[in-house]
Design a protein around this motif. Structure first.
Motif, PDB file in Angstrom:
ATOM      1  N   THR A  53      -6.638   5.894  -4.476  1.00 43.30           N
ATOM      2  CA  THR A  53      -7.289   5.278  -5.681  1.00 43.30           C
ATOM      3  C   THR A  53      -6.572   3.980  -5.837  1.00 43.30           C
ATOM      4  O   THR A  53      -6.952   2.673  -6.133  1.00 43.30           O
ATOM      5  CB  THR A  53      -7.583   5.906  -6.733  1.00 43.30           C
ATOM      6  OG1 THR A  53      -8.409   7.021  -6.698  1.00 43.30           O
ATOM      7  CG2 THR A  53      -8.035   5.250  -8.042  1.00 43.30           C
ATOM      8  N   SER A  54      -5.145   4.045  -5.914  1.00 46.87           N
ATOM      9  CA  SER A  54      -4.304   2.976  -6.563  1.00 46.87           C
ATOM     10  C   SER A  54      -4.562   1.848  -5.283  1.00 46.87           C
ATOM     11  O   SER A  54      -4.469   0.716  -5.563  1.00 46.87           O
ATOM     12  CB  SER A  54      -2.685   3.483  -6.313  1.00 46.87           C
ATOM     13  OG  SER A  54      -2.629   4.301  -7.754  1.00 46.87           O
ATOM     14  N   ASN A  55      -4.364   2.387  -4.025  1.00 49.08           N
ATOM     15  CA  ASN A  55      -4.624   1.316  -2.953  1.00 49.08           C
ATOM     16  C   ASN A  55      -6.057   0.598  -3.009  1.00 49.08           C
ATOM     17  O   ASN A  55      -5.987  -0.531  -2.734  1.00 49.08           O
ATOM     18  CB  ASN A  55      -4.472   2.219  -1.548  1.00 49.08           C
ATOM     19  CG  ASN A  55      -2.874   2.634  -1.139  1.00 49.08           C
ATOM     20  OD1 ASN A  55      -2.020   2.008  -1.886  1.00 49.08           O
ATOM     21  ND2 ASN A  55      -2.921   3.455  -0.309  1.00 49.08           N
ATOM     22  N   ASN A  56      -6.984   1.421  -3.199  1.00 50.96           N
ATOM     23  CA  ASN A  56      -8.378   0.767  -3.189  1.00 50.96           C
ATOM     24  C   ASN A  56      -8.239  -0.158  -4.476  1.00 50.96           C
ATOM     25  O   ASN A  56      -9.031  -1.161  -4.440  1.00 50.96           O
ATOM     26  CB  ASN A  56      -9.358   1.755  -3.448  1.00 50.96           C
ATOM     27  CG  ASN A  56      -9.512   2.547  -2.372  1.00 50.96           C
ATOM     28  OD1 ASN A  56      -9.261   2.087  -1.134  1.00 50.96           O
ATOM     29  ND2 ASN A  56     -10.330   3.782  -2.217  1.00 50.96           N
ATOM     30  N   ASN A  57      -7.695   0.020  -5.582  1.00 52.39           N
ATOM     31  CA  ASN A  57      -7.626  -0.854  -6.563  1.00 52.39           C
ATOM     32  C   ASN A  57      -6.960  -2.067  -6.570  1.00 52.39           C
ATOM     33  O   ASN A  57      -7.441  -3.220  -6.634  1.00 52.39           O
ATOM     34  CB  ASN A  57      -6.882  -0.263  -8.064  1.00 52.39           C
ATOM     35  CG  ASN A  57      -7.758   0.876  -8.621  1.00 52.39           C
ATOM     36  OD1 ASN A  57      -8.979   1.126  -8.550  1.00 52.39           O
ATOM     37  ND2 ASN A  57      -6.940   1.638  -9.326  1.00 52.39           N
ATOM     38  N   VAL A  58      -5.738  -1.958  -5.556  1.00 51.81           N
ATOM     39  CA  VAL A  58      -5.258  -3.262  -5.137  1.00 51.81           C
ATOM     40  C   VAL A  58      -6.206  -4.050  -4.109  1.00 51.81           C
ATOM     41  O   VAL A  58      -6.089  -5.120  -4.362  1.00 51.81           O
ATOM     42  CB  VAL A  58      -3.785  -2.879  -4.378  1.00 51.81           C
ATOM     43  CG1 VAL A  58      -3.221  -4.179  -3.576  1.00 51.81           C
ATOM     44  CG2 VAL A  58      -2.790  -2.374  -5.389  1.00 51.81           C
TER      45      VAL A  58
ATOM     46  N   SER B 135      -9.406  -4.147  -4.082  1.00 51.08           N
ATOM     47  CA  SER B 135     -10.633  -4.463  -4.849  1.00 51.08           C
ATOM     48  C   SER B 135     -10.267  -5.509  -5.914  1.00 51.08           C
ATOM     49  O   SER B 135     -11.181  -6.148  -6.307  1.00 51.08           O
ATOM     50  CB  SER B 135     -11.687  -3.474  -5.169  1.00 51.08           C
ATOM     51  OG  SER B 135     -10.743  -2.762  -6.043  1.00 51.08           O
ATOM     52  N   SER B 136      -9.041  -5.566  -6.249  1.00 50.09           N
ATOM     53  CA  SER B 136      -8.547  -6.556  -7.401  1.00 50.09           C
ATOM     54  C   SER B 136      -8.666  -8.114  -7.048  1.00 50.09           C
ATOM     55  O   SER B 136      -8.062  -8.548  -5.874  1.00 50.09           O
ATOM     56  CB  SER B 136      -6.862  -6.289  -7.756  1.00 50.09           C
ATOM     57  OG  SER B 136      -6.779  -6.959  -8.856  1.00 50.09           O
ATOM     58  N   LYS B 137      -9.061  -8.718  -7.995  1.00 50.73           N
ATOM     59  CA  LYS B 137      -9.255 -10.333  -7.920  1.00 50.73           C
ATOM     60  C   LYS B 137      -7.573 -10.957  -8.246  1.00 50.73           C
ATOM     61  O   LYS B 137      -7.433 -11.670  -7.751  1.00 50.73           O
ATOM     62  CB  LYS B 137     -10.206 -10.926  -8.894  1.00 50.73           C
ATOM     63  CG  LYS B 137     -11.697 -10.465  -8.142  1.00 50.73           C
ATOM     64  CD  LYS B 137     -12.810 -11.018  -8.853  1.00 50.73           C
ATOM     65  CE  LYS B 137     -14.121 -10.656  -8.669  1.00 50.73           C
ATOM     66  NZ  LYS B 137     -15.194 -10.698  -9.642  1.00 50.73           N
ATOM     67  N   ASP B 138      -7.058 -10.081  -8.892  1.00 52.33           N
ATOM     68  CA  ASP B 138      -5.702 -10.463  -9.216  1.00 52.33           C
ATOM     69  C   ASP B 138      -4.842  -9.940  -8.137  1.00 52.33           C
ATOM     70  O   ASP B 138      -5.090  -8.947  -7.579  1.00 52.33           O
ATOM     71  CB  ASP B 138      -5.402 -10.006 -10.502  1.00 52.33           C
ATOM     72  CG  ASP B 138      -6.277 -10.283 -11.632  1.00 52.33           C
ATOM     73  OD1 ASP B 138      -6.534 -11.407 -11.833  1.00 52.33           O
ATOM     74  OD2 ASP B 138      -6.422  -9.430 -12.761  1.00 52.33           O
TER      75      ASP B 138
ATOM     76  N   ILE C  84      -2.143  -7.704  -7.440  1.00 52.50           N
ATOM     77  CA  ILE C  84      -1.479  -6.510  -8.072  1.00 52.50           C
ATOM     78  C   ILE C  84      -0.370  -6.326  -7.073  1.00 52.50           C
ATOM     79  O   ILE C  84      -0.847  -6.017  -5.922  1.00 52.50           O
ATOM     80  CB  ILE C  84      -2.415  -5.233  -8.212  1.00 52.50           C
ATOM     81  CG1 ILE C  84      -3.465  -5.624  -9.285  1.00 52.50           C
ATOM     82  CG2 ILE C  84      -1.452  -4.046  -8.547  1.00 52.50           C
ATOM     83  CD1 ILE C  84      -4.611  -4.421  -9.437  1.00 52.50           C
TER      84      ILE C  84
ATOM     85  N   ARG D 223       0.816  -1.118  -0.073  1.00 51.74           N
ATOM     86  CA  ARG D 223      -0.134  -0.088  -0.169  1.00 51.74           C
ATOM     87  C   ARG D 223       1.038   1.169  -0.132  1.00 51.74           C
ATOM     88  O   ARG D 223       1.784   1.130   0.767  1.00 51.74           O
ATOM     89  CB  ARG D 223      -0.972   0.098   1.254  1.00 51.74           C
ATOM     90  CG  ARG D 223      -1.940  -1.311   1.460  1.00 51.74           C
ATOM     91  CD  ARG D 223      -2.933  -0.999   0.444  1.00 51.74           C
ATOM     92  NE  ARG D 223      -3.810  -2.349   0.771  1.00 51.74           N
ATOM     93  CZ  ARG D 223      -3.714  -3.503   0.594  1.00 51.74           C
ATOM     94  NH1 ARG D 223      -2.674  -3.940   0.056  1.00 51.74           N
ATOM     95  NH2 ARG D 223      -4.426  -4.563   0.837  1.00 51.74           N
TER      96      ARG D 223
END
Length: 148
Positions: free
Chosen positions: A121-126, A128-131, A133, A94
């Motif tokens: 936003t970058s942290n949230n994408n990580v 919520s990602s199923k992959d 990241i 993060r």
């Protein structure tokens, strides 16, 4: 009444600055950036100074590619980016933005908030990602922005 008169100049100063720098600060920032361009001041010294720094170019504020900028705007954007990235770390995949206010970095509030939101936003994408990241932050990344 004495108390009010003492606070008046301070409140006027704060309202003129409004977190985005007053005209004197902006003129000084422009002048210092020109000194860097004219090689009379090292960009690293400016980046590590406590002089207010900003950039106005609307296009610049909507891009993360400093390489597309030129002249004084590029110098100012590099200094702002350096100050921001100097206060960024990567912990447990993060981004952690250590600066709590734009005043700490001597940059405008609107730029501070823009970068802060990008990190969130970058942290949230990580999250919520199923992959899986993997975020990256190269060692001494802030130094590299000064040479772009």
């Amino acid at each position: 009444m004495k108390y009010f008169l003492t606070l008046l100049p301070l409140s006027l100063l704060l309202s003129c600055n409004n977190g985005n720098g007053n005209e004197t600060q902006k003129q000084r920032a422009d002048s210092l950036a020109r000194e860097v361009l004219e090689q009379r001041l090292d960009i690293r010294d400016l980046a590590n100074s406590d002089h207010f720094m900003y950039y106005e170019n609307t296009e610049a504020q909507n891009t993360t590619d400093i390489k597309k900028l030129a002249g004084v705007e590029k110098i100012k954007a590099k200094v702002v980016a350096y100050r921001i990235y100097k206060n960024l770390s990567l912990e447990n995949n993060r981004y952690v933005f250590k600066a709590k206010s734009p005043l700490e970095l001597q940059i405008p509030n609107k730029i501070f908030v823009s970068f802060e939101r990008a990190f969130i936003t970058s942290n949230n994408n990580v999250i919520s990602s199923k992959d899986s990241i993997k975020l990256q932050l190269p060692t001494n990344f802030q130094d590299s922005v000064l040479t772009w």
